[in-house]
Enzyme design. Structure first.
Site, PDB file in Angstrom:
ATOM      1  CB  SER A 190      -0.861  -0.029   1.298  1.00 44.83           C
ATOM      2  OG  SER A 190      -1.365   1.270   1.311  1.00 44.83           O
ATOM      3  CE1 TYR A 203      -4.269  -2.290   5.106  1.00 42.11           C
ATOM      4  CE2 TYR A 203      -3.511  -0.242   4.790  1.00 42.11           C
ATOM      5  CZ  TYR A 203      -4.041  -1.509   4.387  1.00 42.11           C
ATOM      6  OH  TYR A 203      -4.284  -1.422   2.811  1.00 42.11           O
TER       7      TYR A 203
END
Length: 298
Positions: A190, A203
């Site tokens: 990401s 995350y």
């Protein structure tokens, strides 16, 4: 003129009518109830047999990026094993029908990526169902925002790391004995690995780990002819965002901070996975391919 991934278009104007709305779904979230619907490429992705005869296992294949990738792989000629949570059966069944319509053999294997035994059995069942395995896409993930580290529960931290990192390790380790030279492993990292949000500490940390895991394993497996790469999405419209992946007050403006000024759609990610899975990327190893609307990365 109908649009597909080859249509010449202005990316800043693409999805101009897309207006995300405040909404909340319980985890893990469903495409079936997402408003507006995410574009998975159902009506647009056109295959050219780039993955003919290939056999792929995709985690998180029921919705979002995983579903779009599964659709693209099937239309490129691959057979697909789908991993997803049992609660996501409605989405998974719809995607499986699309893959079957494309002529793919489909193996549906529901289960929880936090379960080590499931992850290992997942590979066995994929190999048995497909008659082999030469593409692995570690895409399934967990993202729940939290404003303050002091209120980040141990269980959430552990679940995020187990789902995003441990499962990738377990599945990849189990898959390696089945992967022949020419196979490809693709992990979903990401933009959070490079530009972490203050509300996504757990995350973002997992995504940085995935990025490093990818680059290290790529060096180990390159001499064996197995390529390992990653895709790093930016803000992409999926059920993850409305099942506490983002605060409600941020949903309406989701993705507007990118240079393109909008969120991306899963259909815009799928070609990156196809490229990294195909022989076209034979000299691409240890790469993180950013698909983020223009946000700078290292």
């Amino acid at each position: 003129m109908s649009r597909d991934q080859y249509t010449f278009t202005n990316p800043a104007e693409l999805y101009a009518d897309f207006e995300p709305e405040k909404q909340h779904q319980p985890e893990p979230g469903l495409d079936a109830t997402l408003t507006p619907k995410a574009d998975l490429g159902e009506e647009t992705y056109r295959g050219t047999a780039r993955l003919a005869g290939r056999k792929a296992l995709i985690t998180g294949a029921d919705s979002g990026i995983g579903a779009a990738t599964a659709i693209a792989f099937a239309r490129e000629g691959a057979d697909v094993a789908m991993s997803y949570l049992p609660e996501e059966e409605e989405d998974a069944a719809r995607v499986a029908d699309i893959l079957t319509d494309a002529g793919a053999t489909v193996v549906a294997i529901p289960g929880d990526l936090r379960d080590r035994a499931y992850c290992r059995d997942l590979v066995r069942r994929a190999v048995e169902g497909l008659g082999g395995l030469d593409i692995l896409v570690n895409n399934g993930g967990k993202q729940v925002f939290n404003d303050d580290l002091t209120t980040l529960e141990d269980d959430q931290f552990d679940d995020t790391f187990t789902t995003n990192v441990s499962a990738m390790f377990w599945i990849t380790k189990a898959a390696l004995p089945h992967l022949v030279p020419g196979s490809a492993i693709i992990n979903t990292t990401s933009i959070q690995a490079y530009s972490p949000s203050e509300i996504l500490v757990d995350y973002a940390s997992t995504k940085a780990t995935i990025n490093t895991f990818t680059k290290a394993l790529a060096q180990q497996l390159a001499p064996k002819g197995i390529r390992v790469n990653a895709v790093a999405p930016g803000p992409i419209w999926t059920p993850l965002q409305v099942s506490d992946g983002q605060p409600q007050e941020k949903i309406a403006e989701f993705g507007t901070q990118t240079p393109l000024g909008r969120a991306g759609q899963p259909a815009e990610l799928a070609p990156a996975y196809v490229f990294l899975a195909s022989a076209e990327s034979s000299y691409v190893i240890g790469e993180t391919l950013n698909v983020n609307g223009g946000s700078p990365t290292p």
